[in-house]
Design an enzyme around this catalytic site. Sequence first.
Site, mmCIF file in Angstrom:
data_model
loop_
_atom_site.group_PDB
_atom_site.id
_atom_site.type_symbol
_atom_site.label_atom_id
_atom_site.label_comp_id
_atom_site.label_asym_id
_atom_site.label_seq_id
_atom_site.Cartn_x
_atom_site.Cartn_y
_atom_site.Cartn_z
ATOM 1 N N LYS A 52 35.224 -41.052 -103.533
ATOM 2 C CA LYS A 52 35.649 -39.987 -102.617
ATOM 3 C C LYS A 52 34.559 -38.916 -102.496
ATOM 4 C CE LYS A 52 40.491 -41.026 -103.450
ATOM 5 N NZ LYS A 52 41.771 -40.766 -104.080
ATOM 6 N N GLN A 96 44.303 -36.852 -108.250
ATOM 7 C CA GLN A 96 44.283 -38.309 -108.395
ATOM 8 C C GLN A 96 45.441 -38.783 -109.280
ATOM 9 O OE1 GLN A 96 42.217 -40.253 -106.660
ATOM 10 N NE2 GLN A 96 42.940 -42.164 -107.541
ATOM 11 N N ASP A 119 46.393 -35.959 -98.928
ATOM 12 C CA ASP A 119 46.971 -37.256 -99.316
ATOM 13 C C ASP A 119 48.244 -37.555 -98.521
ATOM 14 O OD1 ASP A 119 45.656 -38.819 -101.240
ATOM 15 O OD2 ASP A 119 46.228 -37.476 -102.871
HETATM 16 N N1 GUN Z 1 45.923 -43.210 -106.785
HETATM 17 C C1 GUN Z 1 45.886 -44.373 -106.106
HETATM 18 N N2 GUN Z 1 45.792 -44.154 -104.771
HETATM 19 C C2 GUN Z 1 45.791 -42.806 -104.625
HETATM 20 C C3 GUN Z 1 45.702 -41.972 -103.484
HETATM 21 O O1 GUN Z 1 45.644 -42.424 -102.332
HETATM 22 N N3 GUN Z 1 45.727 -40.627 -103.738
HETATM 23 C C4 GUN Z 1 45.826 -40.122 -104.986
HETATM 24 N N4 GUN Z 1 45.853 -38.783 -105.130
HETATM 25 N N5 GUN Z 1 45.903 -40.881 -106.075
HETATM 26 C C5 GUN Z 1 45.874 -42.216 -105.887
#
Ligand code: GUN
Length: 290
Positions: A52, A96, A119
């Site tokens: 990211k 996350q 998200d």
């Molecule tokens: N863990 C797995 N996929 C995601 C996501 O799309 N966002 C977040 N914050 N955590 C994740």
Amino acid sequence: MQLLDGKSCSQQIRQEIAQRVAEIKATGSRVPHLAAVLVGNDGASETYVAFKVKDCQEVGFDSTLIRMDENISEQELLDKIGELNADDSIDGFIVQLPLPAHIDENKVILAIDPKKDVDGFCPENVGNLILGLPTYVSATPNGIMELLRRYQIETEGKHCVVLGRSNIVGTPMAILMSRKSNPGNATVTIAHSRTKNLAALCRSADILIVAIGKTEFVTADMVKDGAVVIDVGQTRVRDSSKKSGFRMVGDVDFDKVKDKCSYITYVTGGVGPMTRASLLQNTLKAHSRL
Ligand code: GUN
């Protein structure tokens, strides 16, 4: 069979975003800024968050990675979220997941300002999605819709089976596919671990979206000839023959299923890069305040 190439599609999206960032810069404005909070040292989460940050750099966004110890209290994390909510230099942020077991994920998600929830996990954003109002759509379903759109895959009137009912993927995916839109306008069934006659149900799918979290769960006998198969699964499996020590395995038995499909994604270069591109799209949206 045609491979749905999420890698090249996402590169196209990243180029479009980079172009937009160049325009923003040219006006002398601040560029979009994404923050990511990583609690603990989970290997997969480390990798995802590193991607990211790298993606942000590539398109010209600012990014901030906030690392917190595995043993922080829930309150410490909530305080950090309060800071990020109040920080005008940050357009959007993500925490996350998964979080350590002693921290209540729901409490954390509820603490995020919906305007910064890139998200798309907060109740307000999920509610807006259901109502068809402007929102941040959770990155994986949004990326899949973008992939279907860019490959001009016909979805109207088709039977779409979504395998998995998570808040992050299965549920929003089903809503998007059933909406009056293109892609969309599909007749959707959500299937899960308690669904009866699962193989037969999957075989009735024109579009099968698999997010069940079980490696190679979908086998050839579960797929209709000519179906479109989207594999969301990404599980790290130890493999000493690989330099990294592991390989990625999807929820679909790709080698056995691929020849039955009209279109299919592969575990790498499919949904994953589209998910990453979607987060960038949401951050750009946050910068321009939806
Ligand atoms: N863990 C797995 N996929 C995601 C996501 O799309 N966002 C977040 N914050 N955590 C994740």
